[in-house]
Scaffold this motif. Sequence first.
Motif, PDB file in Angstrom:
ATOM      1  N   ASP A 139      69.386  -5.648  36.557  1.00 24.13           N
ATOM      2  CA  ASP A 139      70.592  -5.074  37.148  1.00 24.13           C
ATOM      3  C   ASP A 139      71.142  -6.028  38.209  1.00 24.13           C
ATOM      4  OD1 ASP A 139      72.611  -3.510  38.241  1.00 24.13           O
ATOM      5  OD2 ASP A 139      71.369  -1.703  38.401  1.00 24.13           O
ATOM      6  N   HIS A 140      71.933  -7.013  37.762  1.00 20.37           N
ATOM      7  CA  HIS A 140      72.483  -8.025  38.673  1.00 20.37           C
ATOM      8  C   HIS A 140      73.385  -7.394  39.730  1.00 20.37           C
ATOM      9  CE1 HIS A 140      70.779 -11.150  36.253  1.00 20.37           C
ATOM     10  NE2 HIS A 140      71.412 -10.726  35.174  1.00 20.37           N
ATOM     11  N   LYS A 141      74.109  -6.362  39.363  1.00 12.05           N
ATOM     12  CA  LYS A 141      75.000  -5.691  40.304  1.00 12.05           C
ATOM     13  C   LYS A 141      74.201  -5.043  41.438  1.00 12.05           C
ATOM     14  CE  LYS A 141      78.788  -2.359  40.404  1.00 12.05           C
ATOM     15  NZ  LYS A 141      79.592  -1.423  39.615  1.00 12.05           N
ATOM     16  N   LYS A 142      73.080  -4.436  41.097  1.00 13.17           N
ATOM     17  CA  LYS A 142      72.225  -3.801  42.102  1.00 13.17           C
ATOM     18  C   LYS A 142      71.631  -4.858  43.045  1.00 13.17           C
ATOM     19  CE  LYS A 142      69.955  -0.256  43.784  1.00 13.17           C
ATOM     20  NZ  LYS A 142      70.622   0.839  44.450  1.00 13.17           N
ATOM     21  N   VAL A 143      71.222  -5.986  42.487  1.00 10.39           N
ATOM     22  CA  VAL A 143      70.673  -7.073  43.307  1.00 10.39           C
ATOM     23  C   VAL A 143      71.722  -7.535  44.312  1.00 10.39           C
ATOM     24  CG1 VAL A 143      69.832  -9.458  43.280  1.00 10.39           C
ATOM     25  CG2 VAL A 143      68.998  -7.819  41.590  1.00 10.39           C
ATOM     26  N   LYS A 144      72.940  -7.742  43.840  1.00  8.08           N
ATOM     27  CA  LYS A 144      74.035  -8.171  44.715  1.00  8.08           C
ATOM     28  C   LYS A 144      74.291  -7.127  45.807  1.00  8.08           C
ATOM     29  CE  LYS A 144      78.776  -9.872  44.542  1.00  8.08           C
ATOM     30  NZ  LYS A 144      79.920 -10.180  43.681  1.00  8.08           N
ATOM     31  N   GLU A 145      74.257  -5.867  45.423  1.00  6.11           N
ATOM     32  CA  GLU A 145      74.477  -4.778  46.379  1.00  6.11           C
ATOM     33  C   GLU A 145      73.394  -4.760  47.459  1.00  6.11           C
ATOM     34  OE1 GLU A 145      73.734  -0.044  46.050  1.00  6.11           O
ATOM     35  OE2 GLU A 145      75.080  -0.882  44.519  1.00  6.11           O
ATOM     36  N   VAL A 146      72.133  -4.908  47.065  1.00  2.00           N
ATOM     37  CA  VAL A 146      71.025  -4.900  48.030  1.00  2.00           C
ATOM     38  C   VAL A 146      71.112  -6.120  48.937  1.00  2.00           C
ATOM     39  CG1 VAL A 146      68.510  -5.059  48.267  1.00  2.00           C
ATOM     40  CG2 VAL A 146      69.515  -3.481  46.602  1.00  2.00           C
ATOM     41  N   ARG A 147      71.450  -7.280  48.364  1.00  2.00           N
ATOM     42  CA  ARG A 147      71.596  -8.491  49.177  1.00  2.00           C
ATOM     43  C   ARG A 147      72.689  -8.308  50.214  1.00  2.00           C
ATOM     44  NH1 ARG A 147      74.773 -12.048  49.609  1.00  2.00           N
ATOM     45  NH2 ARG A 147      75.724 -13.230  48.022  1.00  2.00           N
ATOM     46  N   GLU A 148      73.804  -7.727  49.809  1.00  2.03           N
ATOM     47  CA  GLU A 148      74.926  -7.516  50.726  1.00  2.03           C
ATOM     48  C   GLU A 148      74.565  -6.500  51.814  1.00  2.03           C
ATOM     49  OE1 GLU A 148      78.562  -8.271  52.432  1.00  2.03           O
ATOM     50  OE2 GLU A 148      77.413  -9.414  50.969  1.00  2.03           O
ATOM     51  N   LYS A 149      73.879  -5.431  51.454  1.00  2.94           N
ATOM     52  CA  LYS A 149      73.440  -4.446  52.449  1.00  2.94           C
ATOM     53  C   LYS A 149      72.481  -5.083  53.456  1.00  2.94           C
ATOM     54  CE  LYS A 149      73.862  -0.174  49.774  1.00  2.94           C
ATOM     55  NZ  LYS A 149      73.113   0.920  49.121  1.00  2.94           N
ATOM     56  N   THR A 150      71.601  -5.937  52.960  1.00  3.31           N
ATOM     57  CA  THR A 150      70.655  -6.629  53.840  1.00  3.31           C
ATOM     58  C   THR A 150      71.398  -7.568  54.785  1.00  3.31           C
ATOM     59  OG1 THR A 150      68.965  -6.509  52.111  1.00  3.31           O
ATOM     60  CG2 THR A 150      68.598  -8.101  53.891  1.00  3.31           C
ATOM     61  N   ARG A 151      72.378  -8.291  54.259  1.00  6.60           N
ATOM     62  CA  ARG A 151      73.177  -9.201  55.093  1.00  6.60           C
ATOM     63  C   ARG A 151      73.866  -8.425  56.203  1.00  6.60           C
ATOM     64  NH1 ARG A 151      78.107 -10.384  55.962  1.00  6.60           N
ATOM     65  NH2 ARG A 151      78.944  -9.158  54.251  1.00  6.60           N
ATOM     66  N   LYS A 152      74.486  -7.309  55.858  1.00  2.00           N
ATOM     67  CA  LYS A 152      75.193  -6.495  56.852  1.00  2.00           C
ATOM     68  C   LYS A 152      74.225  -5.931  57.891  1.00  2.00           C
ATOM     69  CE  LYS A 152      79.140  -5.228  53.994  1.00  2.00           C
ATOM     70  NZ  LYS A 152      79.816  -4.147  53.263  1.00  2.00           N
ATOM     71  N   ALA A 153      73.056  -5.492  57.455  1.00  2.00           N
ATOM     72  CA  ALA A 153      72.061  -4.954  58.391  1.00  2.00           C
ATOM     73  C   ALA A 153      71.590  -6.031  59.358  1.00  2.00           C
ATOM     74  CB  ALA A 153      70.879  -4.366  57.619  1.00  2.00           C
ATOM     75  N   LEU A 154      71.366  -7.230  58.853  1.00  2.00           N
ATOM     76  CA  LEU A 154      70.934  -8.328  59.723  1.00  2.00           C
ATOM     77  C   LEU A 154      72.039  -8.734  60.701  1.00  2.00           C
ATOM     78  CD1 LEU A 154      68.967 -10.467  57.122  1.00  2.00           C
ATOM     79  CD2 LEU A 154      68.001  -9.191  59.050  1.00  2.00           C
ATOM     80  N   GLU A 155      73.282  -8.718  60.254  1.00  2.00           N
ATOM     81  CA  GLU A 155      74.396  -9.004  61.155  1.00  2.00           C
ATOM     82  C   GLU A 155      74.487  -7.958  62.258  1.00  2.00           C
ATOM     83  OE1 GLU A 155      77.991  -9.371  58.870  1.00  2.00           O
ATOM     84  OE2 GLU A 155      77.380 -11.297  58.014  1.00  2.00           O
ATOM     85  N   GLN A 156      74.264  -6.702  61.912  1.00  2.00           N
ATOM     86  CA  GLN A 156      74.292  -5.622  62.900  1.00  2.00           C
ATOM     87  C   GLN A 156      73.176  -5.791  63.921  1.00  2.00           C
ATOM     88  OE1 GLN A 156      76.747  -3.408  63.155  1.00  2.00           O
ATOM     89  NE2 GLN A 156      75.803  -2.699  65.051  1.00  2.00           N
ATOM     90  N   ILE A 157      71.999  -6.160  63.454  1.00  2.00           N
ATOM     91  CA  ILE A 157      70.871  -6.411  64.361  1.00  2.00           C
ATOM     92  C   ILE A 157      71.216  -7.545  65.314  1.00  2.00           C
ATOM     93  CG2 ILE A 157      68.506  -7.305  64.462  1.00  2.00           C
ATOM     94  CD1 ILE A 157      68.014  -5.704  61.820  1.00  2.00           C
ATOM     95  N   ARG A 158      71.819  -8.609  64.783  1.00  2.00           N
ATOM     96  CA  ARG A 158      72.202  -9.751  65.623  1.00  2.00           C
ATOM     97  C   ARG A 158      73.195  -9.313  66.703  1.00  2.00           C
ATOM     98  NH1 ARG A 158      74.495 -14.204  62.308  1.00  2.00           N
ATOM     99  NH2 ARG A 158      72.354 -14.809  61.972  1.00  2.00           N
ATOM    100  N   LYS A 159      74.189  -8.505  66.332  1.00  2.00           N
ATOM    101  CA  LYS A 159      75.173  -8.025  67.294  1.00  2.00           C
ATOM    102  C   LYS A 159      74.511  -7.182  68.382  1.00  2.00           C
ATOM    103  CE  LYS A 159      79.065  -8.040  64.102  1.00  2.00           C
ATOM    104  NZ  LYS A 159      79.981  -7.215  63.299  1.00  2.00           N
ATOM    105  N   GLU A 160      73.587  -6.321  67.988  1.00  2.00           N
ATOM    106  CA  GLU A 160      72.892  -5.489  68.963  1.00  2.00           C
ATOM    107  C   GLU A 160      72.023  -6.323  69.900  1.00  2.00           C
ATOM    108  OE1 GLU A 160      70.843  -2.354  66.862  1.00  2.00           O
ATOM    109  OE2 GLU A 160      72.698  -1.713  65.890  1.00  2.00           O
ATOM    110  N   GLU A 161      71.389  -7.353  69.364  1.00  2.00           N
ATOM    111  CA  GLU A 161      70.585  -8.250  70.205  1.00  2.00           C
ATOM    112  C   GLU A 161      71.458  -8.997  71.207  1.00  2.00           C
ATOM    113  OE1 GLU A 161      68.600 -10.633  67.258  1.00  2.00           O
ATOM    114  OE2 GLU A 161      66.863  -9.291  67.180  1.00  2.00           O
ATOM    115  N   GLU A 162      72.649  -9.408  70.761  1.00  2.00           N
ATOM    116  CA  GLU A 162      73.579 -10.107  71.663  1.00  2.00           C
ATOM    117  C   GLU A 162      74.040  -9.196  72.778  1.00  2.00           C
ATOM    118  OE1 GLU A 162      76.610 -11.621  69.054  1.00  2.00           O
ATOM    119  OE2 GLU A 162      75.328 -13.247  68.312  1.00  2.00           O
ATOM    120  N   LYS A 163      74.280  -7.941  72.476  1.00  2.00           N
ATOM    121  CA  LYS A 163      74.675  -6.957  73.498  1.00  2.00           C
ATOM    122  C   LYS A 163      73.585  -6.798  74.547  1.00  2.00           C
ATOM    123  CE  LYS A 163      77.676  -3.953  70.737  1.00  2.00           C
ATOM    124  NZ  LYS A 163      77.785  -2.607  70.151  1.00  2.00           N
TER     125      LYS A 163
END
Length: 166
Positions: A139-163
């Motif tokens: 399921d290539h679409k699911k893999v892409k979706e999970v990768r994108e969710k992970t990217r967004k979660a890591l970006e959110q963590i980075r923003k919270e750490e910067e705060k």
Amino acid sequence: MKTEKENKKFFPVFIDLSTKRVVVFGAGKIATRRAETLLSFAGELIVIAPACTERIAQLFEEGKLVYKEKPYDREDLYAADVVLATTDDTKVNEDIYSACKCLGIPVNTASNQQKCDFHFPGILEYEGVVLGFNGSGKDHKKVKEVREKTRKALEQIRKEEEKCEK
């Protein structure tokens, strides 16, 4: 009940390609995406195809990869360490696969997941860490979706750490 083959998963393996010659046959949309991903990993990246995308041409002009404007020839395999068969010609991909098997070269055949020594993962790089995502070819679409969710979660963590640092 699922069969053993339906439940098959792939073990993630990370290999050092920094001194390896990776040859990509084909220069269409799939080949371009894979070549772009490989740029920061491969020691030498060669793309071989009679025609290429604008992006492959640009990367060649920038000296980031070697582009050989020519059709597939078995001799192009002889110095390869890893091969990706991403042409739009099934017979050419089959020949690349067969030749690589004879030569002991790991090969990924984009048109047939049964003819792959490795699967090409979705890649996410974050603060020096490389994450690979793979759905065992199901399921290539699911893999892409999970990768994108992970990217967004890591970006959110980075923003919270910067705060917190402020």
